[in-house]
Design an enzyme around this catalytic site. Structure first.
Site, PDB file in Angstrom:
ATOM      1  N   ILE A   1      41.794  -6.570  10.044  1.00  0.00           N
ATOM      2  CA  ILE A   1      42.892  -6.558  11.018  1.00  0.00           C
ATOM      3  C   ILE A   1      42.750  -5.367  11.971  1.00  0.00           C
ATOM      4  O   ILE A   1      42.912  -5.524  13.191  1.00  0.00           O
ATOM      5  CB  ILE A   1      44.270  -6.555  10.305  1.00  0.00           C
ATOM      6  CG1 ILE A   1      44.418  -7.847   9.482  1.00  0.00           C
ATOM      7  CG2 ILE A   1      45.406  -6.445  11.321  1.00  0.00           C
ATOM      8  CD1 ILE A   1      45.627  -7.892   8.564  1.00  0.00           C
TER       9      ILE A   1
ATOM     10  N   ALA B   1      51.283  -3.346   8.207  1.00  0.00           N
ATOM     11  CA  ALA B   1      50.549  -3.380   6.927  1.00  0.00           C
ATOM     12  C   ALA B   1      51.529  -3.394   5.753  1.00  0.00           C
ATOM     13  O   ALA B   1      51.898  -4.464   5.264  1.00  0.00           O
ATOM     14  CB  ALA B   1      49.567  -2.236   6.860  1.00  0.00           C
ATOM     15  N   ARG B   2      51.958  -2.230   5.311  1.00  0.00           N
ATOM     16  CA  ARG B   2      52.888  -2.164   4.193  1.00  0.00           C
ATOM     17  C   ARG B   2      53.842  -0.990   4.383  1.00  0.00           C
ATOM     18  O   ARG B   2      53.428   0.101   4.823  1.00  0.00           O
ATOM     19  CB  ARG B   2      52.144  -1.966   2.872  1.00  0.00           C
ATOM     20  CG  ARG B   2      51.431  -3.217   2.369  1.00  0.00           C
ATOM     21  CD  ARG B   2      52.424  -4.285   1.894  1.00  0.00           C
ATOM     22  NE  ARG B   2      51.754  -5.436   1.303  1.00  0.00           N
ATOM     23  CZ  ARG B   2      51.433  -6.546   1.987  1.00  0.00           C
ATOM     24  NH1 ARG B   2      51.734  -6.650   3.266  1.00  0.00           N
ATOM     25  NH2 ARG B   2      50.839  -7.560   1.373  1.00  0.00           N
TER      26      ARG B   2
ATOM     27  N   ASP C   1      56.755  -4.343  11.000  1.00  0.00           N
ATOM     28  CA  ASP C   1      56.969  -5.675  10.428  1.00  0.00           C
ATOM     29  C   ASP C   1      57.362  -5.580   8.955  1.00  0.00           C
ATOM     30  O   ASP C   1      57.639  -6.587   8.321  1.00  0.00           O
ATOM     31  CB  ASP C   1      55.660  -6.483  10.569  1.00  0.00           C
ATOM     32  CG  ASP C   1      55.822  -7.936  10.155  1.00  0.00           C
ATOM     33  OD1 ASP C   1      56.815  -8.561  10.588  1.00  0.00           O
ATOM     34  OD2 ASP C   1      54.957  -8.458   9.431  1.00  0.00           O
TER      35      ASP C   1
ATOM     36  N   GLU D   1      63.011  -5.225   1.772  1.00  0.00           N
ATOM     37  CA  GLU D   1      62.975  -6.463   2.554  1.00  0.00           C
ATOM     38  C   GLU D   1      64.041  -7.418   2.032  1.00  0.00           C
ATOM     39  O   GLU D   1      64.760  -7.117   1.087  1.00  0.00           O
ATOM     40  CB  GLU D   1      61.565  -7.072   2.499  1.00  0.00           C
ATOM     41  CG  GLU D   1      60.571  -6.160   3.201  1.00  0.00           C
ATOM     42  CD  GLU D   1      59.225  -6.818   3.524  1.00  0.00           C
ATOM     43  OE1 GLU D   1      59.010  -7.975   3.205  1.00  0.00           O
ATOM     44  OE2 GLU D   1      58.389  -6.104   4.114  1.00  0.00           O
TER      45      GLU D   1
ATOM     46  N   HIS E   1      58.796  -9.214   8.388  1.00  0.00           N
ATOM     47  CA  HIS E   1      57.517  -9.527   7.720  1.00  0.00           C
ATOM     48  C   HIS E   1      57.029 -10.897   8.221  1.00  0.00           C
ATOM     49  O   HIS E   1      56.716 -11.801   7.429  1.00  0.00           O
ATOM     50  CB  HIS E   1      57.682  -9.526   6.191  1.00  0.00           C
ATOM     51  CG  HIS E   1      56.394  -9.267   5.457  1.00  0.00           C
ATOM     52  ND1 HIS E   1      56.315  -8.545   4.306  1.00  0.00           N
ATOM     53  CD2 HIS E   1      55.120  -9.643   5.734  1.00  0.00           C
ATOM     54  CE1 HIS E   1      55.068  -8.496   3.871  1.00  0.00           C
ATOM     55  NE2 HIS E   1      54.313  -9.166   4.736  1.00  0.00           N
TER      56      HIS E   1
ATOM     57  N   ALA F   1      52.297 -12.605   9.704  1.00  0.00           N
ATOM     58  CA  ALA F   1      51.333 -13.622   9.249  1.00  0.00           C
ATOM     59  C   ALA F   1      51.913 -15.031   9.320  1.00  0.00           C
ATOM     60  O   ALA F   1      51.287 -15.977   8.850  1.00  0.00           O
ATOM     61  CB  ALA F   1      50.896 -13.317   7.816  1.00  0.00           C
TER      62      ALA F   1
HETATM   63  N1  LIG Z   1      52.493  -7.933   7.795  1.00  0.00           N
HETATM   64  C1  LIG Z   1      51.817  -8.900   7.193  1.00  0.00           C
HETATM   65  O1  LIG Z   1      52.280 -10.026   7.085  1.00  0.00           O
HETATM   66  C2  LIG Z   1      50.454  -8.634   6.643  1.00  0.00           C
HETATM   67  C3  LIG Z   1      50.083  -7.400   6.179  1.00  0.00           C
HETATM   68  N2  LIG Z   1      48.812  -7.181   5.717  1.00  0.00           N
HETATM   69  C4  LIG Z   1      48.446  -5.839   5.258  1.00  0.00           C
HETATM   70  O2  LIG Z   1      47.379  -5.362   6.080  1.00  0.00           O
HETATM   71  C5  LIG Z   1      46.408  -4.721   5.255  1.00  0.00           C
HETATM   72  C6  LIG Z   1      45.037  -4.790   5.911  1.00  0.00           C
HETATM   73  O3  LIG Z   1      44.589  -6.129   5.925  1.00  0.00           O
HETATM   74  P1  LIG Z   1      43.050  -6.465   6.245  1.00  0.00           P
HETATM   75  O4  LIG Z   1      42.605  -5.751   7.456  1.00  0.00           O
HETATM   76  O5  LIG Z   1      42.933  -7.931   6.196  1.00  0.00           O
HETATM   77  O6  LIG Z   1      42.357  -5.813   4.966  1.00  0.00           O
HETATM   78  P2  LIG Z   1      40.863  -5.262   4.834  1.00  0.00           P
HETATM   79  O7  LIG Z   1      40.640  -5.091   3.369  1.00  0.00           O
HETATM   80  O8  LIG Z   1      39.921  -6.098   5.614  1.00  0.00           O
HETATM   81  O9  LIG Z   1      40.927  -3.806   5.531  1.00  0.00           O
HETATM   82  C7  LIG Z   1      41.558  -2.693   4.982  1.00  0.00           C
HETATM   83  C8  LIG Z   1      40.788  -1.459   5.458  1.00  0.00           C
HETATM   84  O10 LIG Z   1      41.548  -0.302   5.124  1.00  0.00           O
HETATM   85  C9  LIG Z   1      40.607   0.702   4.720  1.00  0.00           C
HETATM   86  N3  LIG Z   1      41.320   1.717   3.955  1.00  0.00           N
HETATM   87  C10 LIG Z   1      41.625   1.718   2.642  1.00  0.00           C
HETATM   88  N4  LIG Z   1      42.352   2.823   2.334  1.00  0.00           N
HETATM   89  C11 LIG Z   1      42.485   3.522   3.488  1.00  0.00           C
HETATM   90  C12 LIG Z   1      43.118   4.744   3.810  1.00  0.00           C
HETATM   91  N5  LIG Z   1      43.780   5.462   2.893  1.00  0.00           N
HETATM   92  N6  LIG Z   1      43.073   5.173   5.093  1.00  0.00           N
HETATM   93  C13 LIG Z   1      42.427   4.443   6.031  1.00  0.00           C
HETATM   94  N7  LIG Z   1      41.795   3.293   5.779  1.00  0.00           N
HETATM   95  C14 LIG Z   1      41.834   2.830   4.525  1.00  0.00           C
HETATM   96  C15 LIG Z   1      39.536  -0.045   3.963  1.00  0.00           C
HETATM   97  O11 LIG Z   1      38.333   0.712   3.921  1.00  0.00           O
HETATM   98  C16 LIG Z   1      39.400  -1.300   4.793  1.00  0.00           C
HETATM   99  O12 LIG Z   1      38.405  -1.142   5.793  1.00  0.00           O
HETATM  100  C17 LIG Z   1      46.499  -5.486   3.900  1.00  0.00           C
HETATM  101  O13 LIG Z   1      46.106  -4.656   2.826  1.00  0.00           O
HETATM  102  C18 LIG Z   1      47.953  -5.865   3.809  1.00  0.00           C
HETATM  103  O14 LIG Z   1      48.669  -4.899   3.067  1.00  0.00           O
HETATM  104  C19 LIG Z   1      47.867  -8.165   5.733  1.00  0.00           C
HETATM  105  C20 LIG Z   1      48.186  -9.402   6.196  1.00  0.00           C
HETATM  106  C21 LIG Z   1      49.537  -9.763   6.597  1.00  0.00           C
HETATM  107  O1  LIG Z   2      48.742 -11.222   3.641  1.00  0.00           O
HETATM  108  C1  LIG Z   2      49.591 -10.355   3.319  1.00  0.00           C
HETATM  109  O2  LIG Z   2      49.327  -9.369   2.621  1.00  0.00           O
HETATM  110  C2  LIG Z   2      50.976 -10.520   3.790  1.00  0.00           C
HETATM  111  O3  LIG Z   2      51.712  -9.565   3.833  1.00  0.00           O
HETATM  112  C3  LIG Z   2      51.418 -11.872   4.201  1.00  0.00           C
HETATM  113  O4  LIG Z   2      52.743 -12.001   3.787  1.00  0.00           O
HETATM  114  P1  LIG Z   2      53.514 -13.397   3.921  1.00  0.00           P
HETATM  115  O5  LIG Z   2      52.663 -14.442   3.322  1.00  0.00           O
HETATM  116  O6  LIG Z   2      53.750 -13.586   5.389  1.00  0.00           O
HETATM  117  O7  LIG Z   2      54.774 -13.166   3.149  1.00  0.00           O
END
Ligand SMILES: NC(=O)C1=CN([C@@H]2O[C@H](COP(=O)(O)OP(=O)(O)OC[C@H]3O[C@@H](n4cnc5c(N)ncnc54)[C@H](O)[C@@H]3O)[C@@H](O)[C@H]2O)C=CC1
Ligand SMILES: O=C(O)C(=O)COP(=O)(O)O
Length: 324
Positions: free
Chosen positions: A156, A232-233, A257, A262, A284, A287
């Site tokens: 992302i 993210a979180r 988000d 929540e 949230h 996604a």
């Molecule tokens: N708001 C939403 O609905 C969603 C939220 N998310 C959140 O977004 C996060 C990222 O998703 P992706 O990019 O798909 O995951 P990903 O696993 O592809 O990327 C995460 C990156 O963060 C890096 N990382 C780990 N710890 C770190 C730190 N302390 N400081 C800086 N970088 C660090 C990792 O090396 C990795 O490159 C997920 O873990 C999830 O919590 C994901 C999808 C939906």
């Molecule tokens: O992919 C993630 O980690 C998400 O946060 C997605 O959350 P949702 O399925 O939209 O409730």
């Protein structure tokens, strides 16, 4: 495959896209039941008691949940983040964990840019003002003249960088697991976290929610005009410290988000009335696009179906003490 395995589903949006995933589970003889996405243990207990597989939302999956599910074999996260799953407890009980990497990358990157621009250009304030008959405006700044810091350069974070490159800001990035040469190639200057905090006009968080990144110390370094974006979180942020910093004018805006509380809990410090003009909040929903909902559902169901067939499911999350 056990007779009529029970698949528990607790994600908010399972099968609300274009795919009929419930029918796919039924076609292999599985029964599907749904439970609350908050993962409230008392509500889930009777469903967990008979579950073979759990397509899990973003709520906690604790040792207590797993103890309530003696026949559970797989937790298939519907989504990417799995910081709320107790991986040690899963490993100890022989429960597999999977997720759906990439399924919502585009959706969340789009949403991060939407929040970023809304926060930077006072979009919600403008909307509220127009409805109240107030046409007063504050000068804002153009994204292309600014520096954007991206924390976490995985799927992302990189997709956000690619989208932002069209606007032309300077890009800083912090990710301990991505080599500087790789960041260079992406047009991102790799820096340490403090340099990113002090040198960015906008910061967007894309690391997993396993540790607090934005704490009081970090907030002591940032620029007063900072727009902080979080798709993210909530666990990446010390929310009470952030609320105080916003109140004190130590940063301009939090566009997020994700909140620590929540699903309708109004006790969150960031929901205080006096922070209305300094926060942009979405439920949230990053996604929740048709494409991402189908992608997350597809990934979770494929993992469950593979497991029920006796195959290794795709996208296994490495468990402590495990082989991967
Ligand atoms: N708001 C939403 O609905 C969603 C939220 N998310 C959140 O977004 C996060 C990222 O998703 P992706 O990019 O798909 O995951 P990903 O696993 O592809 O990327 C995460 C990156 O963060 C890096 N990382 C780990 N710890 C770190 C730190 N302390 N400081 C800086 N970088 C660090 C990792 O090396 C990795 O490159 C997920 O873990 C999830 O919590 C994901 C999808 C939906
Ligand atoms: O992919 C993630 O980690 C998400 O946060 C997605 O959350 P949702 O399925 O939209 O409730």
């Amino acid at each position: 495959m056990p007779t009529s395995p029970l698949v528990l589903v607790t994600s908010r949006s399972f099968s609300s896209g274009d795919l009929d995933l419930a029918a796919e589970l039924e076609a292999v003889g599985a029964r599907m039941v749904t439970g609350p996405s908050t993962h409230d243990l008392d509500a889930l207990r009777p469903l967990l008691a008979d579950a073979t597989a759990w397509i899990a939302g973003t709520g906690p999956v604790t040792a207590a949940h797993l103890d309530a599910a003696p026949g559970l074999q797989i937790v298939a996260r519907y989504g990417v983040g799995y910081e709320a799953v107790d991986l040690g407890a899963a490993a100890a009980r022989g429960v597999l964990v999977t997720n759906t990497p990439g399924a919502n990358t585009g959706a969340v990157a789009d949403h991060a840019v939407a929040l970023l621009l809304a926060g930077l250009r006072d979009v919600p304030q403008g909307d509220r003002g127009v409805r109240a008959g107030r046409w007063a405006v504050q000068r804002t700044r153009e994204l292309g003249t600014l520096t954007v810091g991206i924390v976490g350069l995985g799927r992302i974070g990189r997709a956000v960088a690619a989208r932002l490159s069209g606007f032309g800001p300077r890009l800083l990035g912090f990710d301990p697991w991505v080599p500087p040469a790789e960041l260079d190639r992406l047009g991102i200057e790799g820096v340490d976290l403090d340099t990113l905090a002090a040198g960015s006009d906008v910061i967007s968080l894309h690391a997993p929610g396993e540790e607090v990144v934005v704490d009081a110390r970090f907030l002591g370094l940032v620029r007063p005009a900072l727009v902080l974006v979080n798709t993210a979180r909530a666990t990446l942020v010390d929310e009470p410290a952030l609320a105080q910093a916003l109140r004190d004018g130590r940063l301009r805006c939090y566009a997020s988000d994700v909140l620590g509380s929540e699903a309708g809990d109004h006790a969150n410090p960031l929901l205080a009335d006096d922070l209305l003009d300094r926060t942009v909040l979405t439920p949230h929903s990053a996604a929740q696009t048709v494409q991402a909902v189908d992608g997350m559902g597809r990934g979770a169901v494929d993992a469950v179906l593979a497991h029920l067939r006796g195959d290794q499911p795709p996208n296994l999350v490495p468990l402590p003490g495990g082989p991967r």
